[in-house]
Design an enzyme around this catalytic site. Structure first.
Site, mmCIF file in Angstrom:
data_model
loop_
_atom_site.group_PDB
_atom_site.id
_atom_site.type_symbol
_atom_site.label_atom_id
_atom_site.label_comp_id
_atom_site.label_asym_id
_atom_site.label_seq_id
_atom_site.Cartn_x
_atom_site.Cartn_y
_atom_site.Cartn_z
ATOM 1 N N CYS A 1 0.663 -1.217 -0.010
ATOM 2 C CA CYS A 1 -0.060 0.127 -0.098
ATOM 3 C C CYS A 1 0.789 1.261 -0.186
ATOM 4 O O CYS A 1 0.468 2.417 -0.263
ATOM 5 C CB CYS A 1 -1.032 -0.153 1.282
ATOM 6 S SG CYS A 1 -2.021 -1.448 1.069
ATOM 7 N N HIS B 1 -3.735 6.636 3.345
ATOM 8 C CA HIS B 1 -4.137 5.447 2.807
ATOM 9 C C HIS B 1 -5.484 5.170 2.994
ATOM 10 O O HIS B 1 -5.898 5.254 4.271
ATOM 11 C CB HIS B 1 -2.955 4.374 3.075
ATOM 12 C CG HIS B 1 -3.577 3.096 2.581
ATOM 13 N ND1 HIS B 1 -3.762 2.610 1.223
ATOM 14 C CD2 HIS B 1 -3.397 1.739 3.186
ATOM 15 C CE1 HIS B 1 -4.075 1.441 0.991
ATOM 16 N NE2 HIS B 1 -3.779 0.977 2.335
ATOM 17 N N ASN C 1 -10.072 -0.670 -0.189
ATOM 18 C CA ASN C 1 -8.459 -0.701 -0.267
ATOM 19 C C ASN C 1 -7.969 -1.263 -1.377
ATOM 20 O O ASN C 1 -8.145 -2.163 -1.752
ATOM 21 C CB ASN C 1 -8.042 -1.642 0.942
ATOM 22 C CG ASN C 1 -6.569 -1.392 0.950
ATOM 23 O OD1 ASN C 1 -5.765 -0.753 0.125
ATOM 24 N ND2 ASN C 1 -6.069 -1.873 2.111
HETATM 25 N N1 ACO Z 1 -18.218 -10.196 8.575
HETATM 26 C C1 ACO Z 1 -18.470 -10.446 9.867
HETATM 27 N N2 ACO Z 1 -17.631 -10.984 10.604
HETATM 28 C C2 ACO Z 1 -16.249 -10.688 10.492
HETATM 29 C C3 ACO Z 1 -15.700 -10.451 9.326
HETATM 30 C C4 ACO Z 1 -16.630 -10.198 8.097
HETATM 31 N N3 ACO Z 1 -16.228 -9.702 6.921
HETATM 32 N N4 ACO Z 1 -14.357 -10.615 9.201
HETATM 33 C C5 ACO Z 1 -14.068 -10.705 10.242
HETATM 34 N N5 ACO Z 1 -15.291 -11.038 11.364
HETATM 35 C C6 ACO Z 1 -15.055 -11.363 12.534
HETATM 36 C C7 ACO Z 1 -13.901 -12.300 13.148
HETATM 37 O O1 ACO Z 1 -14.020 -13.547 12.782
HETATM 38 C C8 ACO Z 1 -13.901 -11.884 14.599
HETATM 39 O O2 ACO Z 1 -14.956 -12.773 15.283
HETATM 40 P P1 ACO Z 1 -14.740 -13.413 16.504
HETATM 41 O O3 ACO Z 1 -14.687 -12.434 17.393
HETATM 42 O O4 ACO Z 1 -15.975 -14.555 16.752
HETATM 43 O O5 ACO Z 1 -13.313 -14.393 16.611
HETATM 44 C C9 ACO Z 1 -14.630 -10.445 14.901
HETATM 45 O O6 ACO Z 1 -15.345 -10.327 13.432
HETATM 46 C C10 ACO Z 1 -13.853 -9.485 14.896
HETATM 47 O O7 ACO Z 1 -12.741 -9.680 14.107
HETATM 48 P P2 ACO Z 1 -11.265 -8.627 14.114
HETATM 49 O O8 ACO Z 1 -10.326 -9.115 12.946
HETATM 50 O O9 ACO Z 1 -10.741 -8.630 15.460
HETATM 51 O O10 ACO Z 1 -12.027 -7.304 13.670
HETATM 52 P P3 ACO Z 1 -11.338 -5.769 13.590
HETATM 53 O O11 ACO Z 1 -12.386 -4.787 14.297
HETATM 54 O O12 ACO Z 1 -9.849 -5.818 13.703
HETATM 55 O O13 ACO Z 1 -11.482 -5.587 11.794
HETATM 56 C C11 ACO Z 1 -10.235 -5.237 10.037
HETATM 57 C C12 ACO Z 1 -11.171 -6.150 10.840
HETATM 58 C C13 ACO Z 1 -11.339 -4.476 9.298
HETATM 59 C C14 ACO Z 1 -9.320 -6.070 8.908
HETATM 60 C C15 ACO Z 1 -9.319 -4.302 10.688
HETATM 61 O O14 ACO Z 1 -8.571 -4.988 11.538
HETATM 62 C C16 ACO Z 1 -8.314 -3.750 9.665
HETATM 63 O O15 ACO Z 1 -8.789 -2.880 9.102
HETATM 64 N N6 ACO Z 1 -7.090 -3.988 9.866
HETATM 65 C C17 ACO Z 1 -6.087 -3.065 9.123
HETATM 66 C C18 ACO Z 1 -5.820 -3.277 7.546
HETATM 67 C C19 ACO Z 1 -4.870 -2.356 7.123
HETATM 68 O O16 ACO Z 1 -4.630 -1.328 7.309
HETATM 69 N N7 ACO Z 1 -3.863 -3.091 6.267
HETATM 70 C C20 ACO Z 1 -2.529 -2.531 5.794
HETATM 71 C C21 ACO Z 1 -2.706 -2.130 4.473
HETATM 72 S S1 ACO Z 1 -3.191 -3.408 3.162
HETATM 73 C C22 ACO Z 1 -1.874 -3.691 2.177
HETATM 74 O O17 ACO Z 1 -0.916 -3.347 2.498
HETATM 75 C C23 ACO Z 1 -2.018 -4.692 1.011
#
Ligand code: ACO
Length: 329
Positions: A113, A254, A284
């Site tokens: 990214c 980003h 993204n």
């Molecule tokens: N729908 C419903 N539930 C979901 C989904 C979904 N699509 N995805 C995950 N869940 C569930 C998980 O299984 C978990 O359930 P559990 O509590 O029963 O285990 C719960 O939701 C919480 O999951 P988390 O992963 O803790 O959710 P979080 O609030 O962290 O959100 C996300 C996830 C959106 C991916 C977030 O962590 C994020 O944005 N991370 C950073 C991404 C980023 O900045 N990446 C860098 C750039 S990308 C690149 O370089 C290519």
């Protein structure tokens, strides 16, 4: 001679995938996706559209808006983690051929990214050293080619697209790219990873059966590091350039997650109406995210000549970067 961002262009593919579409594909809801990410829809390339096709469309627009002739461009840098081909030829060489630019320095860089900001820093160095005069930089991704659409934790996040810019020289500091910072920490290499089909795990039936050709992400861990790193990064670049957040016309982070953007903007005391936001409509798009966002603001008539943007990015590697960039239209 300073380097400056002369023009911007972008390309958004036609096929739209909404959160309602994902509700039919995996166990998720529109409510979850919007609350956790801010994303409502994203666009995907057609099957016969590759990263170089997306990039070429964006590049054509940036070149046209720059007023330069094709033969004026003496370097093409494409930032991508989804190149047309594994190894070679580079996507930049294919883009050069598509555009009809011959005998030009052309190469890809891989910084996930952060790729566009990395490419910007290289273009700045080329221009300010006098090695090149007009550099075409592109962030382009067909993320749909490395996303596992059975994995709800990653599939809902990503979209395809491309953004391009022409970087050229100016002697006016008020129109220049003032500063760029890039960095990385390989300790976190497994936070965002495609484990298969590289030299470590060459492509094999076993690798494909284990779906190792697809992107995997430790979302929660990445989230926490993203907020801290992005915040530290912007404060550092502002301090070193003796600027305050009030000196910035547009904060261009980003576009990975609205909650990350919001947290960083709050720490920066950046008013909401100065934060460039496209994550809702594009998701993204990795290296394409920042130039697509700049282009949207330009096309919407918000970004004006001479305005100062603060770019801030973070991605796989882990890599990150920030930049202070005047728009020199
Ligand atoms: N729908 C419903 N539930 C979901 C989904 C979904 N699509 N995805 C995950 N869940 C569930 C998980 O299984 C978990 O359930 P559990 O509590 O029963 O285990 C719960 O939701 C919480 O999951 P988390 O992963 O803790 O959710 P979080 O609030 O962290 O959100 C996300 C996830 C959106 C991916 C977030 O962590 C994020 O944005 N991370 C950073 C991404 C980023 O900045 N990446 C860098 C750039 S990308 C690149 O370089 C290519």
């Amino acid at each position: 001679m300073y380097a400056s961002l002369k023009s911007i262009g972008a390309y958004v593919p036609k096929k739209k995938l909404t959160n309602a579409d994902f509700e039919k594909m995996v166990d998720t809801t529109d409510e979850w996706i919007v609350q956790r990410t801010g994303i409502k829809e994203r666009y995907l390339a057609a099957d016969d559209e590759s990263t170089s096709d997306l990039a070429t469309n964006a590049a054509k627009l940036a070149i046209e808006r720059s007023g330069l002739a094709l033969e004026d461009i003496d370097a093409i840098i494409c930032a991508t983690i989804t190149p047309d081909y594994f190894c070679m030829p580079s996507t930049a060489c294919i883009i050069a051929d598509n555009l009809g630019i011959k005998h030009v320095t052309a190469f890809d860089i891989s910084a996930a990214c952060s790729g566009f900001v990395y490419a910007l820093s290289m273009a700045k160095a080329f221009i300010e050293s006098g090695m090149k005069k007009n550099v075409l930089i592109i962030g382009a991704e067909k993320m749909s080619s490395i996303v596992d659409y059975d994995d709800r934790t990653t599939s809902i996040l990503f979209g395809d697209g491309a953004g391009a810019a022409i970087i050229t020289g100016t002697d006016d500091k008020k129109k220049a790219i003032l500063d760029i910072k890039t960095s990385s920490d390989g300790e976190y290499q497994d936070f965002l990873i495609t484990e298969g089909c590289g030299s470590k795990n060459p492509c094999s039936p076993e690798v494909l059966a284990n779906k190792q050709q697809f992107l995997k992400m430790k979302g929660n861990e990445t989230f926490k590091l993203a907020v801290n790193t992005l915040t530290k990064d912007v404060f550092e670049i502002l301090d070193e350039n003796k600027l305050e957040s009030t000196d910035i016309d547009w904060f261009v982070p980003h576009q990975a997650n609205y909650r990350i953007i919001n947290a960083v903007a709050k720490k920066l005391k950046m008013p909401e109406d100065k934060v460039v936001l496209t994550v809702e409509g594009y998701g993204n798009t990795s290296a394409a995210s920042i130039p697509m966002a700049i282009n949207k603001w330009f096309e919407d008539g918000k970004l004006k000549d001479g305005e100062l943007m603060l770019l801030d990015t973070f991605g796989g590697g882990l890599t990150w970067g920030s930049a202070l960039v005047h728009f020199n239209a």
